[in-house]
Design a protein around this motif. Structure first.
Motif, PDB file in Angstrom:
ATOM      1  N   UNK A  70     -70.535 -10.371  97.851  1.00  0.00           N
ATOM      2  CA  UNK A  70     -70.302  -9.133  97.102  1.00  0.00           C
ATOM      3  C   UNK A  70     -68.836  -8.992  96.684  1.00  0.00           C
ATOM      4  N   UNK A  71     -67.926  -9.589  97.427  1.00  0.00           N
ATOM      5  CA  UNK A  71     -66.506  -9.487  97.098  1.00  0.00           C
ATOM      6  C   UNK A  71     -66.052 -10.534  96.086  1.00  0.00           C
ATOM      7  N   UNK A  72     -66.724 -11.690  96.048  1.00  0.00           N
ATOM      8  CA  UNK A  72     -66.183 -12.825  95.296  1.00  0.00           C
ATOM      9  C   UNK A  72     -67.116 -13.443  94.273  1.00  0.00           C
TER      10      UNK A  72
ATOM     11  N   UNK B 123     -71.302 -11.834 107.567  1.00  0.00           N
ATOM     12  CA  UNK B 123     -70.071 -11.899 106.773  1.00  0.00           C
ATOM     13  C   UNK B 123     -70.262 -12.601 105.429  1.00  0.00           C
ATOM     14  N   UNK B 124     -71.171 -13.580 105.374  1.00  0.00           N
ATOM     15  CA  UNK B 124     -71.404 -14.282 104.115  1.00  0.00           C
ATOM     16  C   UNK B 124     -71.860 -13.318 103.019  1.00  0.00           C
TER      17      UNK B 124
ATOM     18  N   UNK C 242     -80.593 -17.033  99.322  1.00  0.00           N
ATOM     19  CA  UNK C 242     -80.816 -17.381 100.724  1.00  0.00           C
ATOM     20  C   UNK C 242     -79.882 -16.585 101.626  1.00  0.00           C
ATOM     21  N   UNK C 243     -78.652 -16.375 101.198  1.00  0.00           N
ATOM     22  CA  UNK C 243     -77.705 -15.584 101.987  1.00  0.00           C
ATOM     23  C   UNK C 243     -78.232 -14.175 102.200  1.00  0.00           C
ATOM     24  N   UNK C 244     -78.950 -13.657 101.202  1.00  0.00           N
ATOM     25  CA  UNK C 244     -79.534 -12.316 101.326  1.00  0.00           C
ATOM     26  C   UNK C 244     -81.012 -12.381 101.726  1.00  0.00           C
ATOM     27  N   UNK C 245     -81.388 -13.442 102.443  1.00  0.00           N
ATOM     28  CA  UNK C 245     -82.669 -13.526 103.162  1.00  0.00           C
ATOM     29  C   UNK C 245     -83.897 -13.712 102.282  1.00  0.00           C
ATOM     30  N   UNK C 246     -83.730 -14.238 101.070  1.00  0.00           N
ATOM     31  CA  UNK C 246     -84.903 -14.538 100.255  1.00  0.00           C
ATOM     32  C   UNK C 246     -85.660 -15.723 100.845  1.00  0.00           C
TER      33      UNK C 246
END
Length: 770
Positions: free
Chosen positions: A664-666, A658-659, A638-642
Motif C-alpha cells: 500500500x505504501x510503494x 508488513x508486506x 497473494x500478499x492479500x490472501x487471494x
C-alpha cells in the motif's frame, strides 16, 4: 518513490484518531446436569477428534473391530467378551468406552498415551452425561434434509426471519445487538458487498438521508449494476479454480476467459442456482445443447494440464478426473471426498468405493492426459468449443462475450465418449492399480441416487439440485453468508462433514436453505434478504462487555470489520482515483508487477516465459481480470490472501502482515492513483481544504471529522514546504505509472496533495469494510 517518513507519522496519528482497541476476555458456558446432550453438537465432535481415527468409518484402520461412529457398532457386544459392550445406554460404569477414557492405567487408557490425545475433564463429563441420558445417536446434521423451524418471536428490532434467529441466539448468549450504523457507513458497506466498488460521491449524496424505503431502493440499484456479477464472480473463480495458464513446469497460456464472461453474465441475469449448477456440470448433455450451455461446462476443465514431454498419458488423465471429482465435492457439496481417494474416509461415512463411484460420473469424457509438449501447445485441450464471430455478434448466443478481434476463440469444455469407459477402484488411488469395477453412484450417506436418474453427469446434476439433497442449498447459502459476514454459519465452508465446524445458527442455516430452494433458487433474493436484515445493518462498534463474551463475533451482536479482498482493494483504489476501466469481460490483463518474477520461475519455453506488462487503459481493469499464471500467481494478490487457483478454494484467509503495508505504501498502482487524483485536483483549481475533504470522501467514503481534516491540512503544508525547498523532488514524486501526466499540474501543491492521498489509501478504514 517511497512515502515520506512524516506521512508514516501522520498515518499513525490518524489511526489514533480513528480507532480504539479492546482486550479479549474469553469466557465459556458450562453444561449443567439438567441440559440435554446432543450427539451431533456435543458428543460427536469429541469422538471425531479423539476416537474416530482408530474406531471410525475407515475399516482398514479400525482397531480391535470397535466402531464408535455408528449406533450399531457402539452398542454391539465385544467379540472376545460377549458380556461386555462398548456403550450401554443409561449405564456409563458398564460402558467399556467410559471405563477406558477414565482409566488411569496406561495399558487400558483410551486414547492411548502414545497417540498424544487426551480427553479434557469437561469432555469426559459430556460423554458420561450423554450415556446416562440414553446414549442416543443422531444422523450427522448436514446429511439430513433441512427443515424450516418455527420462527423465534419478532421484536421491534427484527426486520425479517434472519433477525429473529440471530436475536434469539444473542439472548441465549447474554448479548444484545448494536444500534444501526449511520447512512454513510451503510452505503459504503452495501456498495463494497454488492459491487466490490466504493460508492461514488453522487450515490452517497442521493442516499444521505435514506429511510427504510430508500435503503431498499439502494440495494435494488446496486444489485442491478453489472459490477454485481463481477464482484460475485470472484468467489466462483476461486471455487472453479479459474486461471489463464496450464500450470506445471512450462505453464503455457490457455483461453478459458469466455467461461469467466459466462459466469458474470449468468450472475447478472440472476440465473437460478440450480440451473447455474446444472449447466456447469452437464450443459453439454442437455437436449439440443447450445454453445452457451456447453461453454458453462468449462467449469470442469479449469484444472491444471501438463505439457511436459515423457509423461504417461493415463496417469495425467486420471489426475484430471480426480480434480473434477474433488472440485465438485468440495465446491458444490461441501464435503471432503478427496480424503477417500486412497482409503476409506477416517471420519466421514465415505468409503473408497463411494469415491470412485462419484469419480465415474466424470470418467467418460474424451479428454486426454497429454496432447503434446509446449512446442505444440494450443490454448485449449480436447474436447474443444470453438467460438466465432456469429456467436458473439449482436443477437448471437454468446453476444455478451467481450472479444475485440475477428479470430476464433477455443475453450476446453466437456463431452461424452460414445462407448462407456469402465471405472475401477484404484488401489491407494494409483492410476495403474485398478481393482474392483464400479458404476456411477453418489454417497448413500448423503442421499441415495434414485433409479430415475441417468447414470451420467446430467443425472448427477439432477441429484445435486434435488430439494431433498441435504447439502447443495446449505453449502451455497453458507458461502454467501461467508462473503458478507467474513465467516460462514458453518466456519469450515468446504467441510460439512464430521470434522467440520458445527453451525453457530443451525436453525437459521436450514431456514434459509429451504427458503432459497422454495423461491426458485433466486440468488439476488437471498442476498437482499440478508442485506435487509437488522443483523446486517448493525454498527461495527466493539463494546467491551460483548467482546469479552464473544470475541470472534460468532453470534453477530455487531457488524464485522473485514479487510477487503485483494481484488476489492485494487478496485477501490482505481475507482476512487478515477482510473478504473469499467469494461466488462474479455481476456485477462497483465498489471504492474516487479521485474523478473516470471523469468526466475520458468523453463524458458512458451509464450509466458517472459512477463510483458499491458499498456494503456487495460492496466486499470478490475482485479478479477488480472492474469493468473499458476506457477507464479500475481504477487500482490497473494500478499492479500487471494487463492493461487491451483485447486478449488471456498475460503480465503485474512492475514495482517508488513508486506501488505509495503504494497500500500510503494506499489505503483497506489502511487499512480494518488498522483492522478492529486493532479486532477490541481487541474480543477480546488482550494486545499476543499480538495482534502473531497479526496477524503472519494477514498474513505465518508465526511472527514474536523480533527482528521486539520491533521491532513497540516501534513499538506509540511509536504508543500518540503517540495518548494526541493523542487527537483516534484517530478521524481509525480512521475509514476503509465497514465500521462498533465504538465500544468506538475507543482509542489500537486506533489504534496499526492502524499496526502497516499496516506488516505493507507488508512485501515479505507481498505476495511466496517
Amino acid at each position: 518513490m517511497r512515502l515520506h517518513l512524516q506521512s508514516i507519522m501522520l498515518f499513525s496519528a490518524l489511526i489514533g484518531a480513528m480507532m480504539s482497541c479492546q482486550s479479549p476476555d474469553n469466557g465459556g458456558k458450562q453444561l449443567k446436569a439438567s441440559d440435554q446432550i446432543s450427539y451431533n453438537f456435543h458428543v460427536r465432535p469429541i469422538l471425531s477428534d479423539k476416537c474416530f481415527a482408530c474406531h471410525g468409518p475407515d475399516a482398514n484402520k479400525r482397531e480391535s473391530g470397535l466402531r464408535l461412529d455408528t449406533e450399531e457398532g457402539a452398542y454391539a457386544a465385544l467379540k472376545d467378551q460377549p458380556s461386555q459392550h462398548v456403550i450401554v445406554p443409561g449405564k456409563p460404569y458398564e460402558s467399556l468406552a467410559f471405563l477406558k477414557i477414565t482409566s488411569e492405567d496406561p495399558a487400558e487408557q483410551m486414547p492411548p498415551p502414545s497417540s498424544n490425545l487426551k480427553l479434557e475433564p469437561s469432555e469426559v463429563a459430556i460423554i458420561k452425561q450423554w450415556i446416562e441420558q440414553g446414549a442416543k445417536y443422531e444422523p450427522h446434521w448436514a446429511f439430513v434434509p433441512p427443515q424450516k423451524a418455527d420462527l423465534p418471536p419478532a421484536t421491534d428490532w427484527t426486520s425479517n426471519a434472519i433477525d429473529q434467529f440471530t436475536l434469539a441466539k444473542m439472548a441465549e448468549k447474554g448479548l444484545s445487538p448494536n444500534a444501526a450504523a449511520d447512512a454513510q457507513t451503510l452505503i459504503k458497506r452495501l456498495s463494497l458487498d454488492i459491487t466490490g466498488l466504493p460508492p461514488a460521491i453522487d450515490l452517497m449524496e442521493r442516499y444521505a438521508d435514506m429511510d427504510e424505503q430508500g435503503y431498499e431502493r439502494l440495494i435494488d440499484e446496486l444489485l442491478a449494476k453489472e459490477s454485481y456479477g463481477e464482484k460475485l464472480a470472484v468467489l466462483w473463480m476461486d471455487v472453479s479454480r479459474y486461471s489463464d495458464s496450464y500450470g506445471y513446469q512450462d505453464d503455457e497460456y490457455r483461453s478459458q476467459w469466455p467461461y469467466r464472461d459466462w459466469v458474470i453474465h449468468a450472475l447478472n441475469a440472476n440465473m437460478p442456482y440450480d440451473q447455474f449448477i446444472t449447466w456447469q456440470l452437464a450443459g453439454d448433455m442437455l437436449p439440443n445443447a447450445t454453445k452457451e450451455q456447453i461453454l458453462a461446462t468449462a467449469f470442469n476443465r479449469n484444472h491444471k494440464y501438463t505439457e511436459e514431454g515423457g509423461v504417461i498419458n493415463e496417469e495425467y488423465r486420471v489426475e484430471y478426473v480426480l480434480d473434477k471429482t474433488n472440485t465438485f465435492s468440495k465446491g458444490i457439496l461441501g464435503i471432503t471426498m478427496e480424503c477417500a481417494q486412497c482409503h476409506d474416509h477416517k471420519y466421514d461415512p465415505f468409503s473408497q468405493e463411494n469415491y470412485f463411484q462419484l469419480y465415474a460420473f466424470f470418467n467418460n469424457t474424451p479428454e486426454k492426459g497429454f496432447e503434446g509438449d509446449v512446442a505444440r501447445s494450443v490454448p485449449a485441450k480436447t474436447p474443444i468449443l470453438w467460438i466465432d464471430q456469429d456467436d458473439i455478434s449482436a443477437g448471437g448466443v454468446l453476444s455478451y462475450l467481450n472479444h475485440q478481434d475477428t479470430s476464433k476463440v477455443m475453450v476446453s469444455v466437456m463431452d461424452e465418449l460414445d462407448t462407456l469407459r469402465k471405472t475401477y477402484i484404484l488401489d491407494r488411488g494409483v492410476y495403474d492399480a485398478p481393482t474392483k469395477q464400479v458404476q456411477p453412484n453418489t454417497p448413500p450417506s448423503v442421499m441415495a441416487f434414485g433409479e430415475d436418474y441417468s447414470k451420467d453427469r446430467l443425472g448427477l446434476a439432477e441429484w445435486t439440485t434435488n430439494p431433498e439433497n441435504p447439502l447443495t442449498a446449505r453449502v451455497f447459502v453458507n458461502l454467501l453468508w461467508q462473503e458478507i459476514f467474513g465467516q460462514g454459519i458453518v466456519k469450515s465452508a468446504g467441510d460439512f462433514g464430521m470434522q467440520g465446524d458445527l453451525p453457530t445458527h443451525p436453525e437459521l442455516l436450514d431456514w434459509l436453505a429451504v427458503d432459497f430452494m422454495g423461491n426458485g433458487w433466486d440468488i439476488k433474493r437471498l442476498l437482499k434478504q440478508i442485506y435487509m436484515s437488522a443483523t446486517y445493518r448493525q454498527s461495527a462498534e466493539i463494546k467491551e462487555k460483548a467482546y469479552s463474551k464473544d470475541p470472534e463475533n460468532l453470534y453477530l451482536a455487531r457488524a464485522p470489520r473485514l479487510r477487503l479482498t485483494a481484488e476489492s482493494i485494487q478496485d477501490l483504489v482505481l475507482a476512487s482515483s478515477g482510473l478504473l476501466n469499467k469494461e466488462i469481460g474479455g481476456p485477462s490483463i497483465k498489471p504492474y508487477q516487479p521485474d523478473g518474477l516470471w523469468e526466475a520461475a520458468t523453463s524458458g519455453r512458451g509464450s509466458l516465459a517472459k512477463y510483458e506488462q499491458d499498456k494503456g487503459n487495460d492496466l486499470y481493469r478490475r482485479g478479477l481480470y488480472h492474469f493468473i499464471k499458476l506457477t507464479v500467481p500475481p504477487p500482490k494478490s497473494i500478499i492479500f490472501d487471494a487463492s493461487n487457483r491451483d485447486r478449488c478454494e471456498v475460503t480465503r484467509g485474512r492475514t495482517n502482515t508488513p508486506l501488505q503495508a509495503l504494497v500500500m505504501l510503494n506499489d505503483p498502482f497506489v502511487l499512480e492513483a494518488s498522483r492522478v487524483l492529486a493532479t486532477e485536483i490541481e487541474h480543477q483549481g480546488m482550494e486545499v481544504q476543499e480538495a482534502i475533504n473531497w479526496a477524503f470522501r472519494k477514498v474513505v467514503c465518508r465526511d472527514a471529522k474536523p480533527n482528521e481534516s486539520a491533521l491532513l491540512m497540516a501534513y499538506f503544508e509540511e509536504e508543500k514546504a518540503r517540495f518548494e525547498a526541493q523542487p527537483e523532488q516534484i517530478d521524481l514524486t509525480l512521475e509514476v505509472g503509465e497514465k500521462p501526466l498533465k504538465e500544468t499540474a506538475m507543482t509542489a501543491n500537486a506533489a504534496a496533495m499526492m502524499q496526502v492521498i497516499v496516506t488516505l489509501y493507507n488508512l485501515e478504514e479505507t481498505i476495511t469494510k466496517i
